[in-house]
Scaffold this motif. Structure first.
Motif, short mmCIF file in Angstrom:
data_model
loop_
_atom_site.label_atom_id
_atom_site.label_comp_id
_atom_site.label_asym_id
_atom_site.label_seq_id
_atom_site.Cartn_x
_atom_site.Cartn_y
_atom_site.Cartn_z
N LYS A 1 0.83 -1.21 0.00
CA LYS A 1 0.00 0.00 0.00
C LYS A 1 0.86 1.26 0.00
O LYS A 1 0.55 2.23 -0.70
CB LYS A 1 -0.94 -0.02 1.21
N TYR B 1 2.17 1.80 -3.42
CA TYR B 1 1.17 2.42 -4.29
C TYR B 1 1.17 3.93 -4.09
O TYR B 1 1.13 4.70 -5.06
CB TYR B 1 -0.22 1.84 -4.03
N GLU C 1 -0.29 -3.33 -3.40
CA GLU C 1 -1.60 -3.64 -2.86
C GLU C 1 -2.42 -2.36 -2.91
O GLU C 1 -1.95 -1.30 -2.49
CB GLU C 1 -1.50 -4.17 -1.43
N PRO D 1 -4.71 0.49 -1.88
CA PRO D 1 -5.31 1.04 -0.66
C PRO D 1 -6.80 1.29 -0.86
O PRO D 1 -7.28 1.46 -1.98
CB PRO D 1 -4.55 2.36 -0.46
N SER E 1 -9.02 -4.08 -1.77
CA SER E 1 -9.64 -2.85 -1.30
C SER E 1 -11.16 -2.96 -1.42
O SER E 1 -11.70 -4.02 -1.72
CB SER E 1 -9.13 -1.65 -2.10
#
Length: 512
Positions: free
Chosen positions: A49, A52, A80, A82, A107
């Protein structure tokens, strides 16, 4: 005193200019230096996350400053999504430099990873529909100088799709340069039924590139991750991209989506599977309202057909290998050169102009299928040159005309039921075991419709046809059609240089 105030004012102006983003200060070499996620803290990110968020920050700043992006020095990124993630905006040049992106989306929403366009919404404009046919927009002040995409949306339903319970609407994209259009609409809007609404976006001729990346989508995720969305753009090349998708519960994919865009090239792109399954649609390439799109060495396969397209004009495929090329509804002119089509069909509805196959290879695949669900049979020509057709028991016709509705389409342009002319030159047919027939036109579905005269079709011409089994000449029966039908116009079937190795020519349309 006045002189002092003037000097102070000039000092503030100079200071303000110095603080503007570099993209406003001219074209110094620093403007061409790409942003790189490494300088935004990619190595320091603790998990997918955070990675990202780093990528988003890099792309957003590059977009704001009109700078390119390079992923040089990065081998693999595990992402990954969010919960509050936004799509990453692309600038005019994004070189992923061979990076492999493994992405997982647990998510609370579907998301598109990368978007190019959409930052400049289209502006509405009032026009006379006759300008679309003339191609002369010099009387329109907004179009007198520069490059523009004129977006035309017909607010009157084009047709109703039977079995799917929705109306289909047509759209056209017109490229206007210095007051003249470079193309025309698929068909005219100058009739009492059409209700065109117009909007436009200015574009540049500046090349835009997205290249050199592999994206692997995760297994057993909560939500979908689409890869690229291109909108309101001109002159975009997507090059050297590889996308993989595991078997999934999802459908309705659009791994790469292109809308309201012109002069796009998809080159050396491979897509292994999509969010789809038998009975659940999903597309590798989704196109809506595009003009002059070219695919070069595009390779894709999936449980569903890899193309899903509407309102598409002037499409070229060269050296591609796909299970299906498809224009669902409303299109003009497709050129397919040195391509391989496998296991399904190329499929059209409401098609105009020409569909040309040159040096293509059909493996258990119908060269042309005309959809029935839209009840939109429009005039176009099919030309098949120097092609190879590996027929099977299920796919043994050059053209399959699907029939469904017994009622004429209420839209005046679609009231005639047109079937295409077919021109074949130098076709090689390979027969499997226990199959000895080839059909030119195969009507299927509501065959009672064959009793109604067909519009437009006047020519079936074959010049050069050879039949083989395992490389040796083989006997084959050639059926013009197994279901006789009538044509409104005088009709001609012309066969030359057809070698059936003792096979028969059966059911010519003028047989009595």
């Amino acid at each position: 005193m006045k002189k002092l105030l003037f000097l102070i004012l000039m000092s503030f102006c100079a200071l303000g200019f110095a603080q503007q983003p570099e993209r406003l200060q001219g074209h110094s070499s620093v403007n061409n230096e790409p942003f790189n996620p490494l300088t935004f803290g990619l190595r320091e990110a603790k998990d997918g996350k955070e990675r990202y968020e780093v990528l988003y920050a890099c792309h957003k700043e590059a977009f704001d400053y009109h700078r390119p992006v390079s992923y040089a020095g990065i081998d693999t990124i595990n992402l990954e999504i969010p919960d509050d993630a936004k799509s990453m905006p692309l600038t005019y040049n994004t070189d992923f430099a061979g990076v492999v992106i493994n992405v997982r989306n647990d998510s609370e929403k579907d998301i598109t990873l990368f978007v190019l366009g959409g930052d400049q919404p289209a502006k509405e404009i009032a026009l006379d529909a006759s300008l679309l046919d003339s191609g002369d927009f010099r009387s329109i002040p907004e179009f007198q100088s520069g490059n523009y995409l004129l977006i035309v949306n017909d607010k009157e339903p084009w047709t109703f799709r039977e079995g799917y319970n929705y109306s289909s609407y047509r759209a056209d994209l017109i490229y206007v340069r210095d007051g003249h259009s470079l193309n025309l609409p698929v068909t005219t809007y100058t009739n009492p039924v059409a209700k065109p609404k117009y909007s436009y976006v200015p574009v540049t001729t500046e090349p835009k590139t997205i290249q050199n990346v592999s994206i692997h989508r995760g297994r057993n995720e909560k939500h979908k991750t689409y890869c690229f969305n291109i909108s309101n753009q001109n002159n975009v090349t997507i090059r050297n991209v590889h996308i993989t998708t595991p078997k999934t519960k999802f459908n309705a994919d659009g791994a790469i989506s292109i809308g309201n865009s012109a002069n796009c090239i998809i080159q050396d792109v491979t897509i292994d599977s999509t969010y789809s399954y038998p009975g659940g649609y999903g597309y590798a390439i989704s196109m809506h309202n595009v003009w002059n799109t070219t695919f070069i060495r595009f390779k894709a396969d999936a449980a569903w057909g890899v193309f899903g397209s509407n309102n598409v004009s002037k499409t070229t495929l060269r050296e591609c290998d796909v299970n299906r090329f498809d224009i669902h509804c409303y299109g003009r002119d497709a050129y397919l050169v040195n391509c391989t089509f496998r296991n399904k069909q190329t499929q059209f509805s409401s098609m105009y102009g020409e569909v040309i196959f040159d040096s293509c290879y059909f493996i258990d695949c119908i060269p042309v299928r005309i959809r029935s669900s839209y009840n939109a049979y429009t005039p176009f020509d099919i030309k098949i040159r120097n092609c190879i057709f590996d027929i099977t028991m299920r796919h043994h016709a050059l053209v399959n005309v699907m029939l469904l509705s017994t009622e004429p389409n209420p839209r005046p342009e679609l009231a005639p039921r047109c079937w295409p002319n077919v021109y074949v030159e130098n076709l090689t047919v390979n027969l499997p075991f226990l199959t000895r027939k080839l059909e030119i036109i195969e009507p299927t579905g509501t065959l009672s419709e064959c009793k109604k005269p067909v519009d437009y079709m006047q020519h079936i011409e074959i010049n050069g046809l050879r039949v083989f089994r395992k490389g040796k000449p083989e006997r084959c029966d050639l059926y013009f059609t197994k279901h006789r039908f009538k044509t409104k116009e005088p009709f001609r079937v012309n066969y030359k240089n057809v070698d059936l190795n003792g096979g028969r020519i059966i059911n010519m349309i003028n047989d009595r």
